[in-house]
Design an enzyme around this catalytic site. Structure first.
Site, short mmCIF file in Angstrom:
data_model
loop_
_atom_site.label_atom_id
_atom_site.label_comp_id
_atom_site.label_asym_id
_atom_site.label_seq_id
_atom_site.Cartn_x
_atom_site.Cartn_y
_atom_site.Cartn_z
N ARG A 1 0.88 -1.15 -0.19
CA ARG A 1 0.00 -0.08 -0.04
C ARG A 1 0.87 1.25 0.04
O ARG A 1 2.06 1.01 0.22
CB ARG A 1 -0.84 -0.02 1.32
N VAL B 1 4.19 4.01 7.93
CA VAL B 1 4.09 2.83 9.00
C VAL B 1 2.83 3.11 9.80
O VAL B 1 2.69 4.19 10.09
CB VAL B 1 5.24 2.73 9.98
N ILE C 1 -5.31 6.47 6.46
CA ILE C 1 -5.55 5.83 4.94
C ILE C 1 -4.27 5.64 4.43
O ILE C 1 -3.34 6.27 4.48
CB ILE C 1 -6.51 7.37 4.49
N GLY C 2 -4.19 4.58 3.78
CA GLY C 2 -3.16 4.04 2.85
C GLY C 2 -3.91 3.01 1.83
O GLY C 2 -4.55 2.13 2.06
N LEU D 1 -8.75 2.14 5.21
CA LEU D 1 -8.70 3.08 6.24
C LEU D 1 -8.79 2.43 7.32
O LEU D 1 -9.35 1.26 7.52
CB LEU D 1 -9.65 4.20 5.92
N ALA D 2 -8.29 2.92 8.48
CA ALA D 2 -8.37 2.40 9.89
C ALA D 2 -8.62 3.52 10.81
O ALA D 2 -8.03 4.28 10.93
CB ALA D 2 -6.81 1.91 10.20
N CYS E 1 2.37 6.96 10.74
CA CYS E 1 2.47 7.80 9.45
C CYS E 1 3.56 8.69 9.18
O CYS E 1 3.68 9.46 8.45
CB CYS E 1 1.17 8.32 9.29
#
Length: 221
Positions: free
Chosen positions: A73, A77, A147-148, A160-161, A177
């Site tokens: 992705r 991190v 988001i990645g 997304l998380a 991130c």
């Protein structure tokens, strides 16, 4: 759009399921939204030198029961774990007339809308992908959702998380991130002492995401 709740699933198993669904969607099958919680895992994106933002040793990760996975992705991190709602929309961008950047903004907008339903004012940050909240005027904005994504053959992977009841201590293992001095938060922390139901958050977020990509809400099934 088909919405599927995978429950709690190891990251690699969910990644394999994404690959399977992606192949079908590329072939013309109905688009899907996968919802999942992962056991503790740190994932690395494709950004150059991403490992510099992993500030824990393999031994420290193992002691905390955290897996380490290199992914394909975008982004840097991040951490996934119980109490964090991860959403993987697998859609054909051309069907929605979206660029990659436009797609990411759609995800951000869906999260902001879901947070608003819960009484939390979230916002984008022009300098950083994701969704942020500012608890008080004298506190810096904190990241509540990361988001990645990846786009392959015109269809999306990853997603997304959203931190719901996540144990935020796990984020001490990384520079989330790659953003130094930018705190992370969770819905539970923002609404404390009010109890937060991840089931409710799941339904609200699924409704917002399906509305973005097909115009009408859809129940989680």
């Amino acid at each position: 759009m088909i919405v599927r709740d995978l429950g709690q699933m190891p990251y690699r198993d969910a990644w394999a399921e994404q690959q399977r669904v992606h192949e079908a969607v590329v072939g013309g099958a109905e688009e899907q939204l996968l919802l999942v919680e992962h056991p503790p895992v740190v994932t690395l994106g494709r950004r150059p030198d991403v490992v510099r933002n992993l500030i824990s040793t393999p031994e420290q990760l193992a002691a905390r029961g955290v897996e380490l996975v290199e992914t394909d992705r975008g982004g840097d991190v991040t951490f996934h774990g119980p109490g964090q709602l991860v959403a993987y929309p697998i859609v054909r961008l051309i069907d929605h007339q979206l660029s990659v950047g436009g797609y990411v903004h759609r995800l951000e907008d869906a999260i902001v809308s879901a947070l608003g339903n819960l009484g939390i004012p979230g916002h984008r940050d022009a300098c950083a992908v994701g969704v942020w909240v500012k608890p008080t005027d004298d506190q810096p904005a904190a990241k509540v959702a990361a988001i990645g994504v990846r786009v392959r053959q015109g269809a999306t992977l990853h997603g997304l998380a959203l931190n719901v009841t996540t144990d935020l201590a796990f984020f001490d293992l990384i520079i989330p991130c790659g953003l130094k001095n930018r705190p992370v938060t969770s819905i539970q922390r923002l609404l404390s002492p009010q109890e937060v139901s991840i089931t409710r958050v799941k339904r609200v977020l699924a409704d917002r995401l399906t509305a973005v990509f097909q115009g009408t809400p859809s129940a989680v099934g």
